[in-house]
Write a protein that holds these residues in place. Structure first.
Motif, PDB file in Angstrom:
ATOM      1  N   GLN A 100       0.840  -1.200   0.000  1.00 19.58           N
ATOM      2  CA  GLN A 100       0.000   0.000   0.000  1.00 19.58           C
ATOM      3  C   GLN A 100       0.879   1.256   0.000  1.00 19.58           C
ATOM      4  OE1 GLN A 100      -2.882  -1.358  -1.022  1.00 19.58           O
ATOM      5  NE2 GLN A 100      -4.003   0.038   0.304  1.00 19.58           N
ATOM      6  N   GLU A 101       1.901   1.239   0.837  1.00 24.13           N
ATOM      7  CA  GLU A 101       2.816   2.378   0.872  1.00 24.13           C
ATOM      8  C   GLU A 101       3.578   2.508  -0.442  1.00 24.13           C
ATOM      9  OE1 GLU A 101       5.428   2.348   4.170  1.00 24.13           O
ATOM     10  OE2 GLU A 101       3.844   2.380   5.693  1.00 24.13           O
ATOM     11  N   LEU A 102       3.887   1.386  -1.055  1.00 20.66           N
ATOM     12  CA  LEU A 102       4.584   1.398  -2.336  1.00 20.66           C
ATOM     13  C   LEU A 102       3.755   2.119  -3.395  1.00 20.66           C
ATOM     14  CD1 LEU A 102       6.745   0.399  -4.392  1.00 20.66           C
ATOM     15  CD2 LEU A 102       5.403  -1.698  -4.589  1.00 20.66           C
ATOM     16  N   VAL A 103       2.480   1.752  -3.511  1.00 14.88           N
ATOM     17  CA  VAL A 103       1.605   2.374  -4.504  1.00 14.88           C
ATOM     18  C   VAL A 103       1.418   3.855  -4.192  1.00 14.88           C
ATOM     19  CG1 VAL A 103      -0.672   2.316  -5.583  1.00 14.88           C
ATOM     20  CG2 VAL A 103       0.433   0.178  -4.901  1.00 14.88           C
ATOM     21  N   PRO A 113      -1.958  15.307 -11.529  1.00 14.60           N
ATOM     22  CA  PRO A 113      -3.169  15.737 -10.812  1.00 14.60           C
ATOM     23  C   PRO A 113      -4.429  14.935 -11.128  1.00 14.60           C
ATOM     24  CG  PRO A 113      -1.958  17.628 -11.667  1.00 14.60           C
ATOM     25  CD  PRO A 113      -1.329  16.413 -12.263  1.00 14.60           C
ATOM     26  N   VAL A 114      -4.619  14.492 -12.373  1.00 18.94           N
ATOM     27  CA  VAL A 114      -5.879  13.836 -12.734  1.00 18.94           C
ATOM     28  C   VAL A 114      -5.975  12.415 -12.198  1.00 18.94           C
ATOM     29  CG1 VAL A 114      -6.074  15.216 -14.841  1.00 18.94           C
ATOM     30  CG2 VAL A 114      -5.033  12.950 -14.955  1.00 18.94           C
ATOM     31  N   VAL A 115      -4.864  11.818 -11.779  1.00 22.64           N
ATOM     32  CA  VAL A 115      -4.886  10.438 -11.274  1.00 22.64           C
ATOM     33  C   VAL A 115      -5.537  10.428  -9.893  1.00 22.64           C
ATOM     34  CG1 VAL A 115      -3.500   8.467 -10.551  1.00 22.64           C
ATOM     35  CG2 VAL A 115      -2.843   9.770 -12.591  1.00 22.64           C
ATOM     36  N   ASN A 116      -6.687   9.746  -9.800  1.00 23.57           N
ATOM     37  CA  ASN A 116      -7.383   9.701  -8.507  1.00 23.57           C
ATOM     38  C   ASN A 116      -7.396   8.308  -7.890  1.00 23.57           C
ATOM     39  OD1 ASN A 116      -9.238   8.722 -10.451  1.00 23.57           O
ATOM     40  ND2 ASN A 116     -10.964   9.162  -9.093  1.00 23.57           N
ATOM     41  N   ARG A 117      -6.871   7.316  -8.614  1.00 23.34           N
ATOM     42  CA  ARG A 117      -6.771   5.975  -8.042  1.00 23.34           C
ATOM     43  C   ARG A 117      -5.700   5.186  -8.797  1.00 23.34           C
ATOM     44  NH1 ARG A 117     -12.056   6.171 -10.612  1.00 23.34           N
ATOM     45  NH2 ARG A 117     -12.058   4.892 -12.491  1.00 23.34           N
ATOM     46  N   ALA A 118      -5.216   4.141  -8.132  1.00 18.68           N
ATOM     47  CA  ALA A 118      -4.182   3.301  -8.729  1.00 18.68           C
ATOM     48  C   ALA A 118      -4.342   1.879  -8.234  1.00 18.68           C
ATOM     49  CB  ALA A 118      -2.792   3.831  -8.383  1.00 18.68           C
ATOM     50  N   ALA A 148     -11.171   3.039  -5.526  1.00 14.52           N
ATOM     51  CA  ALA A 148     -10.300   2.068  -6.171  1.00 14.52           C
ATOM     52  C   ALA A 148     -10.822   0.657  -5.930  1.00 14.52           C
ATOM     53  CB  ALA A 148      -8.881   2.199  -5.625  1.00 14.52           C
ATOM     54  N   THR A 149     -10.577  -0.228  -6.876  1.00 10.79           N
ATOM     55  CA  THR A 149     -10.962  -1.631  -6.724  1.00 10.79           C
ATOM     56  C   THR A 149     -10.300  -2.205  -5.474  1.00 10.79           C
ATOM     57  OG1 THR A 149     -11.053  -1.824  -9.132  1.00 10.79           O
ATOM     58  CG2 THR A 149     -11.018  -3.873  -7.869  1.00 10.79           C
ATOM     59  N   PRO A 150     -11.051  -2.894  -4.615  1.00 13.71           N
ATOM     60  CA  PRO A 150     -10.509  -3.365  -3.331  1.00 13.71           C
ATOM     61  C   PRO A 150      -9.360  -4.360  -3.493  1.00 13.71           C
ATOM     62  CG  PRO A 150     -12.908  -3.452  -3.341  1.00 13.71           C
ATOM     63  CD  PRO A 150     -12.490  -3.185  -4.752  1.00 13.71           C
ATOM     64  N   VAL A 151      -8.438  -4.324  -2.534  1.00 15.24           N
ATOM     65  CA  VAL A 151      -7.363  -5.306  -2.487  1.00 15.24           C
ATOM     66  C   VAL A 151      -7.975  -6.684  -2.256  1.00 15.24           C
ATOM     67  CG1 VAL A 151      -5.357  -6.088  -1.170  1.00 15.24           C
ATOM     68  CG2 VAL A 151      -5.672  -3.653  -1.643  1.00 15.24           C
ATOM     69  N   LEU A 215       1.341  -2.009 -12.645  1.00 15.11           N
ATOM     70  CA  LEU A 215       0.851  -0.881 -11.860  1.00 15.11           C
ATOM     71  C   LEU A 215       0.018  -0.014 -12.783  1.00 15.11           C
ATOM     72  CD1 LEU A 215       0.785   0.784  -9.251  1.00 15.11           C
ATOM     73  CD2 LEU A 215       2.866   1.943 -10.040  1.00 15.11           C
ATOM     74  N   VAL A 216      -1.224   0.240 -12.397  1.00 13.38           N
ATOM     75  CA  VAL A 216      -2.164   0.965 -13.257  1.00 13.38           C
ATOM     76  C   VAL A 216      -2.571   2.270 -12.578  1.00 13.38           C
ATOM     77  CG1 VAL A 216      -4.364   0.871 -14.479  1.00 13.38           C
ATOM     78  CG2 VAL A 216      -3.027  -1.233 -14.153  1.00 13.38           C
ATOM     79  N   LEU A 217      -2.387   3.375 -13.274  1.00 16.63           N
ATOM     80  CA  LEU A 217      -2.859   4.674 -12.816  1.00 16.63           C
ATOM     81  C   LEU A 217      -4.157   4.998 -13.544  1.00 16.63           C
ATOM     82  CD1 LEU A 217       0.450   6.773 -12.929  1.00 16.63           C
ATOM     83  CD2 LEU A 217      -0.354   5.207 -11.149  1.00 16.63           C
ATOM     84  N   GLU A 218      -5.147   5.483 -12.819  1.00 19.67           N
ATOM     85  CA  GLU A 218      -6.452   5.755 -13.414  1.00 19.67           C
ATOM     86  C   GLU A 218      -6.903   7.175 -13.070  1.00 19.67           C
ATOM     87  OE1 GLU A 218      -8.110   1.148 -12.951  1.00 19.67           O
ATOM     88  OE2 GLU A 218      -8.998   2.779 -11.775  1.00 19.67           O
TER      89      GLU A 218
END
Length: 269
Positions: A100-103, A113-118, A148-151, A215-218
């Motif tokens: 979690q800290e890594l992401v 700025p536009v990335v609101n989830r990963a 974000a989609t749950p772990v 790793l996906v930035l959304e």
């Protein structure tokens, strides 16, 4: 000499011209590295004499050299800034104590700025060597838009087939998913429109020659990814992959130790 423009003689003030440059008495190209990057036009009806032409040629050459030096300076400054940012992100990644800290460290330090989830995705391979399942092993959300989609969420091979954009073997960047021809209709309906997914960056992660995840930035707004952002994000792949692989190996070893301890306890009883 520090004087205001109004205090300068009229011939020393930069002003727009009303004469068409095409009717100039003389036009010379500005070149850098044997490539024309612009031109200088001498306005007026009379062509300059040989002495004036020699002066103009000398000035234009110096102008081209000066522009080239400014370009090189800008490129150097940009490279230094990117190296500094890469060093900063790398430090945050190596200090992360969990996925979690890594992401979070990766996304927040990149600062798009536009990335609101990963999402941090891990691949599970079958006996045939093909990906059989995807699992979300880390995520990040800034609190706006869709969560974000749950772990722990898992996707089977059938679902993977209709979401090829998330398992790309090379980095891919989507400035606007809604109009990108690389996005198939199924992904558009099941993922993009449902989650208002507009901009996406997918970074594949490899260990040796095998892709272990991505790793996906959304983002829910369109975004034109700059070359600096693309280079910086792509250069992080080896470090992120190493951290992910080490963490997974540690967790596997930890689970194995727990099982062995349980078996020993049962045997003793």
């Amino acid at each position: 000499e520090g004087r205001s423009p109004s205090a300068l003689p009229p011939e020393h003030v930069v002003q727009p011209v009303d004469q068409d440059p095409e009717t100039a008495s003389l036009t010379l190209p500005i070149t850098t590295r044997d490539q024309a990057i612009g031109k200088v036009s001498i306005l007026g009806s009379e062509k300059p004499d040989n002495a004036s032409l020699e002066i103009v040629n000398s000035v234009v050459k110096r102008l081209g050299d000066h522009i080239e030096s400014l370009r090189q300076y800008d490129q150097t400054q940009s490279a230094l800034a990117q190296s500094e940012k890469l060093f900063q992100v790398s430090g945050q990644i190596t200090q992360a104590t969990n996925l979690q800290e890594l992401v979070s460290a990766t996304v927040t330090t990149l600062g798009i700025p536009v990335v609101n989830r990963a999402l941090l995705i891990a691949f599970q391979y079958g006996e045939a060597g093909d990906p059989e399942q995807l699992t979300i092993i880390g995520n990040w959300w800034n609190g706006t838009g869709h969560e974000a989609t749950p772990v722990g969420t898992r996707y089977s091979r059938d679902v993977m087939r209709v979401m090829p954009m998330f398992i790309s073997p090379t980095p891919v960047f989507f400035d606007d998913v809604f109009i990108d021809k690389r996005v198939d209709p199924t992904t558009m309906e099941l993922v993009a429109k449902r989650l208002n997914l507009r901009s996406v960056a997918v970074l594949p992660l490899y260990s040796a020659s095998r892709q272990i995840g991505a790793l996906v930035l959304e983002g829910e707004e369109t975004h034109t990814f700059t070359q600096e952002e693309i280079r910086l994000f792509s250069s992080l792949a080896p470090q992120i992959a190493t951290v992910v692989q080490n963490r997974r190996q540690f967790e596997t070893a930890q689970r194995q130790a727990e099982r062995e301890a349980m078996v020993n306890a049962i045997n003793q009883k």
